[in-house]
Design a protein around this motif. Structure first.
Motif, mmCIF file in Angstrom:
data_model
loop_
_atom_site.group_PDB
_atom_site.id
_atom_site.type_symbol
_atom_site.label_atom_id
_atom_site.label_comp_id
_atom_site.label_asym_id
_atom_site.label_seq_id
_atom_site.Cartn_x
_atom_site.Cartn_y
_atom_site.Cartn_z
ATOM 1 N N CYS A 287 0.837 -1.197 0.000
ATOM 2 C CA CYS A 287 0.000 0.000 0.000
ATOM 3 C C CYS A 287 0.878 1.257 0.000
ATOM 4 N N ILE B 282 0.149 4.159 0.889
ATOM 5 C CA ILE B 282 -0.167 5.034 2.020
ATOM 6 C C ILE B 282 0.490 4.526 3.299
ATOM 7 N N CYS B 283 0.332 3.230 3.585
ATOM 8 C CA CYS B 283 0.836 2.740 4.877
ATOM 9 C C CYS B 283 1.802 1.568 4.741
ATOM 10 N N CYS C 155 -6.601 -1.906 0.795
ATOM 11 C CA CYS C 155 -5.518 -2.129 1.752
ATOM 12 C C CYS C 155 -6.026 -3.055 2.856
ATOM 13 N N GLY D 130 -6.018 -0.284 5.860
ATOM 14 C CA GLY D 130 -6.861 0.899 5.695
ATOM 15 C C GLY D 130 -8.040 0.699 4.751
ATOM 16 N N HIS E 106 -7.483 3.760 1.711
ATOM 17 C CA HIS E 106 -6.096 3.982 1.275
ATOM 18 C C HIS E 106 -5.983 3.967 -0.243
HETATM 19 ZN ZN LIG Z 1 -2.780 1.097 3.584
#
Ligand SMILES: [Zn+2]
Ligand SMILES: [Zn+2]
Length: 141
Positions: A80, A82-83, A105, A108, A112
């Motif tokens: 991912c 984002i994270c 995700c 998320g 995400h």
């Molecule tokens: Zn994520």
């Protein structure tokens, strides 16, 4: 009495009811109830989840299965953006025009995916604005 999987030589694949299924990005090898351990998970790096790792006969079983036209496990998705968590494919969110692959995700969820999409759009806008202001300052001179 049950066999114990100690060495490669101890396993004769030919007379075992070996079954293979694709689970996520790995192959689940089932040697049947007379073999212990019965289930082996072989990943794309050709390593088994059991103690035998690269030397496990389950890897040969997977190779044989693929040679015989077995279903290939899909390649893992990148993490991912984002994270950094694992993501899973979600065909519902495939881009119709962009041909981008949809995903969600595992941490998320869809949020995400949408965040990453929004980030890309903002980034494109920023680039656009920079292009415009460069143009304007050039014209002002
Ligand atoms: Zn994520
Ligand atoms: Zn194994």
């Amino acid at each position: 009495m049950q066999d114990i999987l100690n060495q490669k030589a101890g396993i004769d694949l030919a007379d075992r009811p070996t079954r293979i299924r694709v689970i996520g990005h790995t192959y689940l090898v089932d040697f049947g109830p007379s073999t212990q351990p019965r289930f082996h998970t072989v990943n794309k790096q050709r390593s088994c989840s059991c103690q035998l790792k690269e030397n496990c006969p389950a890897i040969e079983a997977v190779a044989e299965y693929l040679r015989n036209g077995g279903q290939r496990a899909p390649d893992p998705m990148p993490p991912c953006p984002i994270c950094g968590a694992e993501i899973v494919r979600d065909r519902k969110w495939d881009g119709k025009y962009t041909k981008e692959l949809g995903w969600r995700c595992t941490v998320g969820g869809l949020r995400h995916f949408l965040d990453a999409k929004a980030e890309r759009i903002k980034e494109a806008l920023r680039r656009n604005q920079t292009a415009v202001s460069e143009h304007e300052s050039a014209a002002g001179r």
